[in-house]
Design a protein around this motif. Structure first.
Motif, PDB file in Angstrom:
ATOM      1  N   LEU A 228       0.795  -1.153   0.003  1.00  0.00           N
ATOM      2  CA  LEU A 228       0.099   0.039   0.175  1.00  0.00           C
ATOM      3  C   LEU A 228       0.901   1.058   0.083  1.00  0.00           C
ATOM      4  CD1 LEU A 228      -2.619  -1.278   2.929  1.00  0.00           C
ATOM      5  CD2 LEU A 228      -2.899  -1.221   0.410  1.00  0.00           C
ATOM      6  N   VAL A 229       0.567   2.179  -0.872  1.00  0.00           N
ATOM      7  CA  VAL A 229       1.347   3.348  -0.870  1.00  0.00           C
ATOM      8  C   VAL A 229       0.268   4.688  -0.940  1.00  0.00           C
ATOM      9  CG1 VAL A 229       2.831   4.952  -2.398  1.00  0.00           C
ATOM     10  CG2 VAL A 229       3.174   2.223  -2.484  1.00  0.00           C
ATOM     11  N   GLU A 230       0.415   5.571   0.114  1.00  0.00           N
ATOM     12  CA  GLU A 230      -0.230   6.473   0.459  1.00  0.00           C
ATOM     13  C   GLU A 230       0.198   7.730  -0.439  1.00  0.00           C
ATOM     14  OE1 GLU A 230      -0.724   4.486   4.729  1.00  0.00           O
ATOM     15  OE2 GLU A 230       0.802   5.291   3.121  1.00  0.00           O
ATOM     16  N   SER A 231      -0.935   8.568  -0.696  1.00  0.00           N
ATOM     17  CA  SER A 231      -0.378  10.022  -1.174  1.00  0.00           C
ATOM     18  C   SER A 231      -1.624  10.752  -1.117  1.00  0.00           C
ATOM     19  CB  SER A 231      -0.189   9.820  -2.858  1.00  0.00           C
ATOM     20  OG  SER A 231      -1.295   9.232  -3.672  1.00  0.00           O
ATOM     21  N   GLY A 232      -1.359  12.346  -1.247  1.00  0.00           N
ATOM     22  CA  GLY A 232      -2.241  13.157  -1.129  1.00  0.00           C
ATOM     23  C   GLY A 232      -2.196  14.037   0.236  1.00  0.00           C
ATOM     24  N   GLY A 233      -1.316  13.624   0.931  1.00  0.00           N
ATOM     25  CA  GLY A 233      -1.228  14.406   2.321  1.00  0.00           C
ATOM     26  C   GLY A 233      -0.549  15.748   1.944  1.00  0.00           C
ATOM     27  N   GLY A 234      -0.288  16.398   3.157  1.00  0.00           N
ATOM     28  CA  GLY A 234       0.138  17.933   3.144  1.00  0.00           C
ATOM     29  C   GLY A 234      -0.365  18.849   4.188  1.00  0.00           C
TER      30      GLY A 234
ATOM     31  N   SER B  26      -5.042   9.270  -1.177  1.00  0.00           N
ATOM     32  CA  SER B  26      -5.254   8.078  -2.110  1.00  0.00           C
ATOM     33  C   SER B  26      -4.259   7.041  -1.606  1.00  0.00           C
ATOM     34  CB  SER B  26      -4.817   8.517  -3.515  1.00  0.00           C
ATOM     35  OG  SER B  26      -5.597   9.513  -3.939  1.00  0.00           O
ATOM     36  N   CYS B  27      -4.717   5.824  -1.723  1.00  0.00           N
ATOM     37  CA  CYS B  27      -3.843   4.781  -1.324  1.00  0.00           C
ATOM     38  C   CYS B  27      -4.008   3.589  -2.476  1.00  0.00           C
ATOM     39  CB  CYS B  27      -4.562   4.095  -0.016  1.00  0.00           C
ATOM     40  SG  CYS B  27      -3.426   2.477   0.480  1.00  0.00           S
ATOM     41  N   ALA B  28      -2.734   3.656  -3.286  1.00  0.00           N
ATOM     42  CA  ALA B  28      -2.837   2.562  -4.242  1.00  0.00           C
ATOM     43  C   ALA B  28      -2.063   1.122  -3.853  1.00  0.00           C
ATOM     44  CB  ALA B  28      -1.705   3.096  -5.220  1.00  0.00           C
ATOM     45  N   ALA B  29      -2.955   0.135  -4.082  1.00  0.00           N
ATOM     46  CA  ALA B  29      -2.590  -1.021  -3.519  1.00  0.00           C
ATOM     47  C   ALA B  29      -2.134  -2.033  -4.927  1.00  0.00           C
ATOM     48  CB  ALA B  29      -3.626  -1.777  -2.975  1.00  0.00           C
ATOM     49  N   SER B  30      -1.041  -2.929  -4.572  1.00  0.00           N
ATOM     50  CA  SER B  30      -0.602  -3.672  -5.517  1.00  0.00           C
ATOM     51  C   SER B  30      -1.361  -5.067  -5.414  1.00  0.00           C
ATOM     52  CB  SER B  30       0.986  -4.058  -5.339  1.00  0.00           C
ATOM     53  OG  SER B  30       0.946  -4.852  -4.075  1.00  0.00           O
ATOM     54  N   GLY B  31      -1.182  -5.693  -6.484  1.00  0.00           N
ATOM     55  CA  GLY B  31      -1.771  -7.281  -6.513  1.00  0.00           C
ATOM     56  C   GLY B  31      -3.237  -7.005  -7.356  1.00  0.00           C
ATOM     57  N   ARG B  32      -3.410  -8.320  -7.506  1.00  0.00           N
ATOM     58  CA  ARG B  32      -4.532  -8.658  -8.575  1.00  0.00           C
ATOM     59  C   ARG B  32      -5.953  -8.831  -7.625  1.00  0.00           C
ATOM     60  NH1 ARG B  32      -2.069 -13.235 -12.362  1.00  0.00           N
ATOM     61  NH2 ARG B  32      -1.219 -13.816 -10.164  1.00  0.00           N
ATOM     62  N   THR B  33      -5.949  -8.954  -6.560  1.00  0.00           N
ATOM     63  CA  THR B  33      -7.111  -9.373  -5.714  1.00  0.00           C
ATOM     64  C   THR B  33      -7.627  -8.245  -4.783  1.00  0.00           C
ATOM     65  OG1 THR B  33      -5.752 -10.212  -3.787  1.00  0.00           O
ATOM     66  CG2 THR B  33      -6.596 -11.833  -5.530  1.00  0.00           C
ATOM     67  N   PHE B  34      -7.326  -6.906  -5.483  1.00  0.00           N
ATOM     68  CA  PHE B  34      -7.694  -5.820  -4.528  1.00  0.00           C
ATOM     69  C   PHE B  34      -9.207  -5.871  -4.299  1.00  0.00           C
ATOM     70  CE2 PHE B  34      -7.495  -1.410  -3.312  1.00  0.00           C
ATOM     71  CZ  PHE B  34      -8.738  -0.743  -3.491  1.00  0.00           C
ATOM     72  N   GLY B  35      -9.896  -6.205  -5.342  1.00  0.00           N
ATOM     73  CA  GLY B  35     -11.337  -6.105  -5.419  1.00  0.00           C
ATOM     74  C   GLY B  35     -11.897  -6.989  -4.313  1.00  0.00           C
ATOM     75  N   LYS B  36     -11.236  -7.947  -3.414  1.00  0.00           N
ATOM     76  CA  LYS B  36     -11.542  -9.050  -2.466  1.00  0.00           C
ATOM     77  C   LYS B  36     -11.544  -8.136  -1.054  1.00  0.00           C
ATOM     78  CE  LYS B  36     -10.902 -12.940  -5.098  1.00  0.00           C
ATOM     79  NZ  LYS B  36     -10.651 -14.226  -5.367  1.00  0.00           N
ATOM     80  N   TYR B  37     -10.646  -7.206  -0.994  1.00  0.00           N
ATOM     81  CA  TYR B  37     -10.227  -6.620   0.256  1.00  0.00           C
ATOM     82  C   TYR B  37     -11.370  -5.429   0.882  1.00  0.00           C
ATOM     83  CZ  TYR B  37      -5.576  -8.772  -0.054  1.00  0.00           C
ATOM     84  OH  TYR B  37      -4.535  -9.530   0.001  1.00  0.00           O
ATOM     85  N   ALA B  38     -11.459  -5.480   2.093  1.00  0.00           N
ATOM     86  CA  ALA B  38     -11.913  -4.395   2.678  1.00  0.00           C
ATOM     87  C   ALA B  38     -10.850  -3.236   3.020  1.00  0.00           C
ATOM     88  CB  ALA B  38     -12.407  -4.650   4.091  1.00  0.00           C
ATOM     89  N   MET B  39     -11.131  -2.088   2.620  1.00  0.00           N
ATOM     90  CA  MET B  39     -10.105  -1.008   2.857  1.00  0.00           C
ATOM     91  C   MET B  39     -10.330  -0.035   3.982  1.00  0.00           C
ATOM     92  SD  MET B  39      -7.727  -2.228   0.666  1.00  0.00           S
ATOM     93  CE  MET B  39      -6.679  -0.594   0.421  1.00  0.00           C
ATOM     94  N   GLY B  40      -9.338   0.585   4.354  1.00  0.00           N
ATOM     95  CA  GLY B  40      -9.759   1.737   5.467  1.00  0.00           C
ATOM     96  C   GLY B  40      -8.533   2.466   5.745  1.00  0.00           C
ATOM     97  N   TRP B  41      -8.895   3.435   6.635  1.00  0.00           N
ATOM     98  CA  TRP B  41      -7.953   4.618   7.045  1.00  0.00           C
ATOM     99  C   TRP B  41      -7.873   4.503   8.570  1.00  0.00           C
ATOM    100  CZ3 TRP B  41      -4.710   6.990   3.483  1.00  0.00           C
ATOM    101  CH2 TRP B  41      -5.199   7.069   2.259  1.00  0.00           C
ATOM    102  N   PHE B  42      -6.572   4.674   9.294  1.00  0.00           N
ATOM    103  CA  PHE B  42      -6.415   4.980  10.486  1.00  0.00           C
ATOM    104  C   PHE B  42      -5.697   6.361  10.529  1.00  0.00           C
ATOM    105  CE2 PHE B  42      -7.632   1.288  13.104  1.00  0.00           C
ATOM    106  CZ  PHE B  42      -8.091   0.523  12.255  1.00  0.00           C
TER     107      PHE B  42
END
Length: 126
Positions: free
Chosen positions: A4-10, A21-37
């Protein structure tokens, strides 16, 4: 696990907006729950928001509800956090998370197979 690689802060003034934004590697992204802390200086890391694998369910902490919006693009393997009406208390390092279980649950999320990004700084000045 995914990478996971975040961007857009400042830095932004109170009342302003940022989109993380958080860009994820891998071909199974669609199966993941995603979130922010987020973690403010000297404080514990706290849940901010989550979205389930299909995008049909979203979750927010009380402190950001009505101001932040989480969304995802499975085409781009990316999850977004639109942050509006920012307050100085939103200042923190924001971390992206991914959970292959596909659903968010309060308490102990993400699970043992979850992945974390490296974090990105958001500073809101008054």
């Amino acid at each position: 696990q995914v990478q996971l690689v975040e961007s857009g802060g400042g830095s932004v003034q109170a009342g302003g907006s940022l989109r993380l934004s958080c860009a994820a590697s891998g071909r199974t992204f669609g199966k993941y729950a995603m979130g922010w802390f987020r973690q403010a200086p000297g404080k514990e890391r706290l849940f901010v928001s989550a979205i389930n694998w299909s995008g049909s369910s979203t979750y927010y902490s009380d402190s950001v509800k009505g101001r932040f919006t989480i969304s995802r693009s499975d085409v781009h393997n990316t999850v977004y956090l639109q942050m509006n009406t920012l307050k100085p208390e939103d200042t923190a390092v924001y971390y992206c998370v991914a959970d292959p279980a596909g659903e968010y649950r309060s308490g102990g999320w993400p699970g043992p197979f979850g992945s974390w990004g490296q974090g990105i700084q958001v500073i809101v000045s008054s």
